[in-house]
Design an enzyme around this catalytic site. Sequence first.
Site, mmCIF file in Angstrom:
data_model
loop_
_atom_site.group_PDB
_atom_site.id
_atom_site.type_symbol
_atom_site.label_atom_id
_atom_site.label_comp_id
_atom_site.label_asym_id
_atom_site.label_seq_id
_atom_site.Cartn_x
_atom_site.Cartn_y
_atom_site.Cartn_z
ATOM 1 N N HIS A 130 0.826 -1.212 0.000
ATOM 2 C CA HIS A 130 0.000 0.000 0.000
ATOM 3 C C HIS A 130 0.856 1.255 0.000
ATOM 4 O O HIS A 130 0.504 2.251 -0.629
ATOM 5 C CB HIS A 130 -0.922 -0.012 1.218
ATOM 6 C CG HIS A 130 -1.926 1.093 1.223
ATOM 7 N ND1 HIS A 130 -2.921 1.197 0.267
ATOM 8 C CD2 HIS A 130 -2.102 2.142 2.063
ATOM 9 C CE1 HIS A 130 -3.660 2.264 0.523
ATOM 10 N NE2 HIS A 130 -3.177 2.851 1.601
ATOM 11 N N LYS A 193 -10.638 13.181 -3.050
ATOM 12 C CA LYS A 193 -11.695 12.768 -2.136
ATOM 13 C C LYS A 193 -11.387 13.227 -0.723
ATOM 14 O O LYS A 193 -10.227 13.340 -0.329
ATOM 15 C CB LYS A 193 -11.887 11.248 -2.175
ATOM 16 C CG LYS A 193 -10.699 10.429 -1.720
ATOM 17 C CD LYS A 193 -10.957 8.944 -1.902
ATOM 18 C CE LYS A 193 -9.767 8.108 -1.450
ATOM 19 N NZ LYS A 193 -9.950 6.679 -1.695
ATOM 20 N N ASP A 223 -11.479 -2.654 -0.611
ATOM 21 C CA ASP A 223 -11.920 -3.096 0.706
ATOM 22 C C ASP A 223 -13.444 -3.200 0.716
ATOM 23 O O ASP A 223 -14.014 -4.213 0.324
ATOM 24 C CB ASP A 223 -11.402 -2.145 1.770
ATOM 25 C CG ASP A 223 -11.658 -2.650 3.183
ATOM 26 O OD1 ASP A 223 -12.327 -3.698 3.343
ATOM 27 O OD2 ASP A 223 -11.213 -2.014 4.144
#
Length: 311
Positions: A130, A193, A223
């Site tokens: 990640h 976002k 997810d």
Amino acid sequence: MNPFKLFSVSKHSAKLTKDIASTLQVAPGALYNTRFSDGEVYARFDETIRGETVVLIAQVDLPYHHLFELFVAADAARRSSAKEIVAVIPYLPHSRQERRDGERTAVTSRLIADFIEHAGATRVLTVDMHTLSIEGFFKLPIDHLQMSSVFLDDLRRRYAKDDLLLCSPDFGGLKRIRAYKQALDCDMAVIHKERLRPNQVDNMEIIGTVKDRDVVLIDDLIDTGGTLVKAAELLLRQGARSVSAYCTHAVLSGDAPKRLLASPLKEIVWTNTIPNRPTGGKFRTINCAPLLARALKQLLSNQSIKAINQL
């Protein structure tokens, strides 16, 4: 290639281990593992590994007993006098907790790294972390593979360059999307976002022009699927012809599969870094075993894996 023995740490990883072994033209080794009635994990090598290079294939998505199976197998290998223990962990859990996001919180990525090292692993091979900062938590060598070369080949076969537009669902993936853009010589966009809390997005806006384009969202994991669905809806409202997604790790917590199936996404492509993901319909799986096998072949021949990650 230097001699080695390849093992699956549990039945959970058996299919991926078989695929990797087939590519490398070797037979998986004999590692017996089970759980007692109270849930305790047990592992035993049913062949000698003294002085051997041991490769442990471990798909350690949650629940935690999958992670503990790796610890027990690595400890058993260490206590059985293995020369080297290579832990192949396609998906590193807790990779989104690489820093403290407030007072009195843990840095769980560092904790996982410590556990893996203390269990006995001497090298780690993983896919699409990640964040690369996690490498700094490991004192042992860690090799980070990227699915991008595999995804790029698939994109080239399925999309016309003039119709394709790549999109990152957040600024965190901007470096990744730029690499894809350069390799495919196509346009790109990014979505800004704002999050209210983990797994909940408040507001999104597109930076770039997506009208009349086939948009492909690129991310490292899915997810809950909420962000991906909202991004697809926003892109279509802004005039995109179609929206699909390519993500390496299909975490799919909660009702994510139902949410994705009901969404306007045309197709969702992921890999089998996490096993037993839904298939068919909108869902398509790309096997990560050939990439892992190529990397192992390079590592076990003392060769660089840099070329594997080149786009």
